[in-house]
Write a protein that holds these residues in place. Structure first.
Motif, short mmCIF file in Angstrom:
data_model
loop_
_atom_site.label_atom_id
_atom_site.label_comp_id
_atom_site.label_asym_id
_atom_site.label_seq_id
_atom_site.Cartn_x
_atom_site.Cartn_y
_atom_site.Cartn_z
N PHE A 46 72.36 88.69 151.09
CA PHE A 46 72.19 88.52 149.65
C PHE A 46 73.17 89.39 148.88
CE2 PHE A 46 68.49 86.17 150.73
CZ PHE A 46 68.08 85.48 149.60
N GLY A 47 73.36 90.63 149.33
CA GLY A 47 74.27 91.53 148.63
C GLY A 47 75.70 91.04 148.63
N ALA A 48 76.14 90.44 149.75
CA ALA A 48 77.52 89.95 149.83
C ALA A 48 77.78 88.85 148.82
CB ALA A 48 77.80 89.44 151.25
N VAL A 49 76.78 88.02 148.55
CA VAL A 49 76.95 86.94 147.58
C VAL A 49 76.82 87.45 146.15
CG1 VAL A 49 76.06 84.71 146.78
CG2 VAL A 49 76.13 85.21 149.23
N LEU A 50 75.83 88.31 145.91
CA LEU A 50 75.57 88.76 144.54
C LEU A 50 76.65 89.67 143.98
CD1 LEU A 50 71.71 89.39 144.73
CD2 LEU A 50 72.93 87.38 143.89
N THR A 51 77.51 90.21 144.85
CA THR A 51 78.62 91.03 144.37
C THR A 51 79.87 90.20 144.08
OG1 THR A 51 79.18 91.52 146.68
CG2 THR A 51 77.89 93.17 145.48
N GLN A 52 79.84 88.90 144.39
CA GLN A 52 80.97 88.03 144.08
C GLN A 52 81.12 87.89 142.56
OE1 GLN A 52 83.12 86.28 146.48
NE2 GLN A 52 82.20 87.90 147.71
N ALA A 53 82.34 87.92 142.07
CA ALA A 53 82.59 87.92 140.62
C ALA A 53 81.96 86.71 139.93
CB ALA A 53 84.09 87.96 140.36
N GLU A 54 82.07 85.54 140.55
CA GLU A 54 81.54 84.33 139.91
C GLU A 54 80.02 84.40 139.78
OE1 GLU A 54 81.49 79.49 140.73
OE2 GLU A 54 83.21 80.69 141.37
N VAL A 55 79.37 84.92 140.81
CA VAL A 55 77.91 85.06 140.76
C VAL A 55 77.52 86.13 139.74
CG1 VAL A 55 75.88 85.75 142.08
CG2 VAL A 55 77.58 84.25 143.11
N ARG A 56 78.23 87.23 139.75
CA ARG A 56 77.94 88.31 138.80
C ARG A 56 78.01 87.81 137.36
NH1 ARG A 56 81.39 91.54 140.55
NH2 ARG A 56 83.05 91.17 139.04
N ASP A 57 79.04 87.00 137.06
CA ASP A 57 79.18 86.48 135.70
C ASP A 57 78.04 85.55 135.34
OD1 ASP A 57 81.51 87.92 135.48
OD2 ASP A 57 82.84 86.21 135.84
N LYS A 58 77.63 84.70 136.28
CA LYS A 58 76.52 83.78 136.02
C LYS A 58 75.23 84.55 135.78
CE LYS A 58 78.31 79.77 138.57
NZ LYS A 58 78.11 78.87 139.73
N MET A 59 75.03 85.61 136.52
CA MET A 59 73.80 86.38 136.36
C MET A 59 73.79 87.15 135.04
SD MET A 59 73.00 87.64 140.26
CE MET A 59 71.61 88.64 139.73
N LEU A 60 74.92 87.73 134.67
CA LEU A 60 74.98 88.45 133.40
C LEU A 60 74.72 87.51 132.23
CD1 LEU A 60 77.98 90.88 133.98
CD2 LEU A 60 75.56 91.47 133.77
N ALA A 61 75.12 86.25 132.38
CA ALA A 61 74.86 85.26 131.33
C ALA A 61 73.37 84.97 131.19
CB ALA A 61 75.62 83.96 131.61
N MET A 62 72.59 85.33 132.22
CA MET A 62 71.13 85.18 132.18
C MET A 62 70.44 86.52 131.94
SD MET A 62 70.36 82.48 135.28
CE MET A 62 71.10 83.52 136.55
N ASP A 63 71.22 87.53 131.54
CA ASP A 63 70.69 88.87 131.30
C ASP A 63 70.17 89.51 132.58
OD1 ASP A 63 70.21 91.03 129.54
OD2 ASP A 63 68.08 90.51 129.43
N LEU A 64 70.84 89.23 133.69
CA LEU A 64 70.45 89.78 134.99
C LEU A 64 71.61 90.61 135.54
CD1 LEU A 64 68.87 86.58 136.57
CD2 LEU A 64 67.64 88.49 135.53
N GLU A 65 71.31 91.81 135.96
CA GLU A 65 72.34 92.70 136.50
C GLU A 65 71.97 93.11 137.92
OE1 GLU A 65 74.50 96.98 135.47
OE2 GLU A 65 72.53 96.51 134.64
N PHE A 66 72.89 92.86 138.86
CA PHE A 66 72.67 93.26 140.24
C PHE A 66 73.38 94.58 140.51
CE2 PHE A 66 74.38 93.30 144.66
CZ PHE A 66 73.17 93.53 145.31
N VAL A 67 72.65 95.53 141.07
CA VAL A 67 73.21 96.81 141.51
C VAL A 67 73.01 96.89 143.02
CG1 VAL A 67 73.07 99.31 141.34
CG2 VAL A 67 72.67 97.90 139.31
N PRO A 68 74.09 96.95 143.81
CA PRO A 68 73.93 96.97 145.27
C PRO A 68 72.94 98.04 145.72
CG PRO A 68 76.24 96.73 144.69
CD PRO A 68 75.51 97.00 143.40
#
Length: 321
Positions: A270-292
């Motif tokens: 999960f961490g390897a995918v959630l740190t990808q730039a495209e995923v990070r941008d999509k999550m921030l657009a939903m007000d979601l922030e992933f911190v490894p």
């Protein structure tokens, strides 16, 4: 084409990051069931973002099953009773493990004991909103209005983030408002927009389109920093509620007894995918922030949050059964 490139890149990052010992154990040997504790929401979106690269790397899908009810307890109990082999997981707001064991006294399981944290997927906020018929535009105006009017507030259910955020607000201001719990944020939103309930603490991505259209009045967000999708709204602290902060986590858990190597592999996947730039941008657009975070860090955070919310639940005398 961009999506295909993303899946391949994320799958490569995922496959190279996951411990090889899991392959020797034959995991995953079948589709991985991810049971969501709530109706379709950003929890599902996060799992779907990971699913493509996961399938490409492991040749097995992540299958989402929504099993809402009892503040997330129905889904949590189902996962505690499943085989601890890494093929059945729980995705939920962390209150299922940090709050519910203290809020619900008659549970036949303990989510904070019978489930193992895999990874914190995101941090998220709630937003205080009111129906436009309520003559307020700021938190201070709401406080003044509520002192002389009977008001109600909606949340997505007993013990969910909106309920807790609201009770913290009421305790900080000395106000009384009637809590109207619903089976999920979307049901609460419908009645709030219809005027059946005056105010609500609901997920920021759920309410902001309606705030921007003028159908709801946004007053403040519950986090320590302003939301990237609601920069015009102050934090509760900025709005005059000194020291107020209520941030919640979205969490992936496995049944107790799941092999540590499988837990580590899931965390890395999960961490390897959630740190990808495209995923990070999509999550921030939903007000979601992933911190490894590692499984150990996720467990430490979960226990810190449990201790924090235990004090709140006891101080406010909250009970759900």
């Amino acid at each position: 084409m961009r999506s295909t490139r993303f899946i391949l890149a994320a799958a490569l990052a995922l496959a190279t990051s996951v411990a090889s010992t899991t392959w020797a154990q034959g995991w995953p040997g079948k589709p991985v069931s991810v049971i969501s504790a709530f109706p379709p929401s950003s929890l599902d979106v996060i799992v779907r973002l990971v699913d493509g690269p996961f399938q490409a790397a492991f040749r097995q899908p992540l299958i989402i099953e929504n099993r809402p009810g009892a503040g997330g307890n129905l889904a949590a109990e189902a996962v505690t009773r499943s085989a601890p082999d890494g093929h059945t997981l729980l995705v939920t707001v962390d209150t299922v493990a940090t709050v519910n064991p203290r809020l619900y006294r008659n549970l036949k399981f303990k989510a904070d004991v019978d489930l193992v944290p895999v990874i914190y997927l995101a941090n998220s906020a709630q937003t205080l909103v009111c129906h436009p018929a309520v003559p307020v535009r700021t938190v201070s105006e709401l406080v003044a209005h509520a002192r002389s009017h009977d008001l109600s507030y909606a949340s997505g259910g007993q013990g969910v983030p909106g309920h807790l955020a609201a009770e913290m607000f009421l305790a900080a201001t000395g106000l009384r408002m009637t809590h109207i719990p619903y089976k999920g944020p979307h049901a609460a939103l419908q009645d709030l927009m219809g005027g059946a309930v005056q105010c609500g603490f609901l997920s920021t991505p759920v309410v902001m389109p309606h705030v921007k259209s003028g159908k709801l009045t946004g007053l403040a967000v519950t986090t320590a920093r302003r939301s990237p999708i609601a920069t015009e709204l102050p934090t509760m602290s900025e709005a005059g509620i000194a020291g107020y902060e209520a941030t919640f986590g979205q969490l992936l858990l496995a049944p107790r007894g799941t092999p540590p190597a499988v837990v580590a592999a899931l965390n890395e996947a999960f961490g390897a995918v959630l740190t990808q730039a495209e995923v990070r941008d999509k999550m921030l657009a939903m007000d979601l922030e992933f911190v490894p975070n590692t499984p150990e860090q996720a467990a430490a955070r979960m226990h810190r949050e449990a201790a924090r919310w235990a004090l709140v639940v006891e101080r406010l005398g909250l009970r759900a059964d």
